[in-house]
Design a protein around this motif. Structure first.
Motif, short mmCIF file in Angstrom:
data_model
loop_
_atom_site.label_atom_id
_atom_site.label_comp_id
_atom_site.label_asym_id
_atom_site.label_seq_id
_atom_site.Cartn_x
_atom_site.Cartn_y
_atom_site.Cartn_z
N ASP A 249 0.97 -1.01 0.27
CA ASP A 249 -0.30 -0.31 0.21
C ASP A 249 0.89 0.91 -0.14
OD1 ASP A 249 0.43 -0.96 2.66
OD2 ASP A 249 -0.14 1.13 3.18
N ARG A 250 2.05 0.88 0.13
CA ARG A 250 2.84 2.02 0.23
C ARG A 250 3.75 3.23 -1.21
NH1 ARG A 250 4.42 4.42 5.16
NH2 ARG A 250 5.47 6.19 4.25
N LEU A 251 3.92 1.76 -1.93
CA LEU A 251 4.30 1.87 -2.92
C LEU A 251 3.81 2.01 -4.20
CD1 LEU A 251 7.05 -1.08 -2.65
CD2 LEU A 251 7.36 1.49 -1.43
N ARG A 252 4.37 2.89 -5.26
CA ARG A 252 3.78 3.34 -6.35
C ARG A 252 4.22 1.72 -7.50
NH1 ARG A 252 5.02 8.56 -5.73
NH2 ARG A 252 2.80 10.22 -5.26
N THR A 253 5.48 2.01 -7.03
CA THR A 253 6.02 1.19 -8.62
C THR A 253 7.61 0.62 -7.42
OG1 THR A 253 7.78 2.51 -9.46
CG2 THR A 253 5.43 2.04 -10.45
N LEU A 254 8.17 -0.51 -7.79
CA LEU A 254 8.68 -1.12 -7.68
C LEU A 254 9.72 -1.61 -8.57
CD1 LEU A 254 10.72 -2.97 -4.93
CD2 LEU A 254 9.25 -5.39 -6.13
N THR A 255 11.28 -1.36 -8.54
CA THR A 255 12.18 -1.65 -9.30
C THR A 255 13.43 -2.08 -8.48
OG1 THR A 255 11.56 0.08 -11.04
CG2 THR A 255 14.04 -0.49 -11.61
N ALA A 256 13.76 -3.28 -9.10
CA ALA A 256 14.80 -4.06 -8.75
C ALA A 256 16.01 -4.60 -9.62
CB ALA A 256 14.66 -5.67 -8.27
N VAL A 257 17.16 -4.17 -9.53
CA VAL A 257 17.78 -4.44 -9.79
C VAL A 257 19.61 -5.37 -9.35
CG1 VAL A 257 20.21 -2.97 -11.66
CG2 VAL A 257 17.83 -1.57 -10.61
N SER A 258 19.68 -6.22 -10.15
CA SER A 258 20.35 -7.60 -9.83
C SER A 258 19.53 -8.70 -8.92
CB SER A 258 21.55 -7.27 -9.13
OG SER A 258 22.10 -5.98 -10.48
N VAL A 259 19.46 -8.46 -7.47
CA VAL A 259 18.94 -9.33 -7.16
C VAL A 259 17.43 -9.64 -7.44
CG1 VAL A 259 18.47 -9.71 -4.82
CG2 VAL A 259 20.30 -8.80 -5.11
N ARG B 100 8.00 -14.69 1.56
CA ARG B 100 7.56 -15.17 0.09
C ARG B 100 6.30 -14.92 -0.10
NH1 ARG B 100 9.07 -21.92 2.41
NH2 ARG B 100 11.38 -21.51 2.99
N ASP B 101 5.47 -13.55 -0.23
CA ASP B 101 4.82 -13.29 -0.52
C ASP B 101 5.13 -12.80 -2.45
OD1 ASP B 101 2.94 -13.02 1.84
OD2 ASP B 101 5.42 -11.73 2.48
N THR B 102 3.69 -12.85 -3.21
CA THR B 102 3.59 -13.01 -4.00
C THR B 102 3.63 -11.16 -3.70
OG1 THR B 102 2.48 -14.39 -4.58
CG2 THR B 102 1.99 -12.54 -5.96
N ILE B 103 3.79 -10.49 -4.88
CA ILE B 103 4.17 -9.03 -4.89
C ILE B 103 3.23 -8.08 -5.70
CG2 ILE B 103 5.62 -6.78 -6.31
CD1 ILE B 103 6.77 -8.53 -3.06
N ILE B 104 2.53 -7.36 -5.02
CA ILE B 104 1.41 -6.85 -6.31
C ILE B 104 1.39 -5.35 -6.43
CG2 ILE B 104 -0.47 -8.15 -4.81
CD1 ILE B 104 -1.32 -6.53 -3.29
N VAL B 105 2.50 -4.72 -6.67
CA VAL B 105 2.97 -3.97 -7.46
C VAL B 105 3.77 -3.54 -8.18
CG1 VAL B 105 4.34 -1.51 -6.66
CG2 VAL B 105 3.64 -3.57 -4.77
N PRO B 106 3.61 -2.82 -9.24
CA PRO B 106 4.40 -2.36 -11.12
C PRO B 106 5.32 -3.12 -9.98
CG PRO B 106 2.24 -1.64 -10.64
CD PRO B 106 2.35 -2.37 -9.13
N THR B 107 6.04 -4.00 -11.51
CA THR B 107 7.44 -4.45 -10.63
C THR B 107 8.16 -4.00 -12.35
OG1 THR B 107 7.26 -5.85 -9.09
CG2 THR B 107 8.65 -5.53 -9.68
N LEU B 108 9.91 -3.40 -12.24
CA LEU B 108 10.75 -3.54 -13.60
C LEU B 108 11.69 -4.26 -12.57
CD1 LEU B 108 12.47 -2.47 -15.93
CD2 LEU B 108 12.83 -0.62 -14.72
N PHE B 109 11.82 -5.49 -13.09
CA PHE B 109 13.30 -6.25 -12.53
C PHE B 109 14.03 -6.35 -13.79
CE2 PHE B 109 15.15 -10.87 -12.03
CZ PHE B 109 16.56 -10.09 -11.13
N VAL B 110 15.72 -5.57 -13.18
CA VAL B 110 17.11 -5.51 -14.57
C VAL B 110 17.48 -6.71 -13.97
CG1 VAL B 110 18.32 -4.07 -15.33
CG2 VAL B 110 16.06 -3.63 -14.74
#
Length: 277
Positions: free
Chosen positions: A116-126, A212-222
């Motif tokens: 609820d706190r996030l608009r988007t998530l961007t994770a790089v490498s991990v 182990r929760d499924t992510i429900i935030v729009p996500t970019l993974f690089v």
């Protein structure tokens, strides 16, 4: 223009860098090991120029005023709490979260526990923690890549190994992929009394599983193909742990140090991701 900021919280005051209008959409960028907020200088500049308020803190153990001595003070719950406390202090009820390396691990945990706190998530490498856990359990290649973790968890031994001979082993971690001047800054910071131990305490407090929760935030993974620490199994396995708009980008011939080595490409992907959501 990049400015220096200090972010007071109940855990202490975090040092950081910021760019962009103070009242604009907030983007928080979390660095990894063994770096600092300065790894995000290119992204900060471009995000600020694009009209975002971008803030990159030196995280727990890296900010001198937030450097507890106990290993248990570096548990993931504490690191997630730091992110929320900083966002609260910045006046951000919702924000975009970006993380690289350990910063990505924290970002996944924040997204899992506080979507609820996030608009988007961007994770790089991990990758997603559960995708990484499965890779570590089932993939011999990932097991070999992660062998260094056991060395980092050896209190005292790891510090001596990394800092002896003018920090030759620590310098080697950057694989000659990070600008020399930046490496000198990182080495100087981590050579301060207690700084490297604090950074290594992230490894000593870690749990391989993570959320182990499924992510429900729009996500970019690089992820990048020349990452010596993180193989393809966890990277390609991440998609099944995101139940939201998901974009997976593979950077060819780029090492683990994506924010600096592929600064322009990563920034372009990040700006596209933010604009899309």
């Amino acid at each position: 223009m990049i400015e220096h900021v200090r972010i007071p919280t109940s855990a202490g005051t975090f040092d950081g860098l910021a760019s962009g209008p103070a009242d604009a959409r907030g983007v928080l960028l979390l660095h990894g090991f063994p770096e600092a907020a300065t790894e995000w200088e290119h992204q900060l500049t471009e995000l600020g120029a694009a009209g975002y308020r971008a803030v990159a803190p030196d995280q727990r153990g890296y900010s001198p005023d937030v450097r507890p001595e106990r290993v248990e003070d570096y548990r993931m719950e504490e690191l997630v709490g730091d992110v929320l406390a900083m966002a609260d202090q910045l006046g951000w009820s919702r924000f975009d979260l970006v993380g690289h390396d350990w910063g990505a691990a924290v970002a996944w945990a924040v997204a899992a526990a506080h979507p609820d706190r996030l608009r988007t998530l961007t994770a790089v490498s991990v990758p997603h923690p559960e995708a990484f856990r499965r890779a570590l359990k089932e993939d011999e290649d990932q097991q070999r890549r992660s062998a260094y973790i056991q060395v980092f968890q050896q209190a005292g031994t790891a510090e001596r190994t990394l800092l002896e001979n003018d920090a030759a082993a620590l310098r080697a971690v950057y694989e000659h992929r990070v600008p020399a001047s930046r490496v000198e800054d990182y080495v100087m910071r981590l050579s301060e009394p207690g700084a490297l131990t604090a950074a290594l305490n992230w490894y000593r407090a870690m749990k391989f599983g993570g959320p182990r929760d499924t992510i429900i935030v729009p996500t970019l993974f690089v992820w990048s193909t020349e990452d010596v620490a993180l193989g393809s199994t966890g990277a390609f396995g991440t998609e099944q742990w995101v139940d939201a708009p998901y974009r997976f980008e593979v950077l060819e011939d780029v090492s683990h140090w994506v924010p600096e080595e592929a600064a322009e490409k990563l920034t372009a992907l990040l700006l596209e991701h933010l604009a899309a959501h």
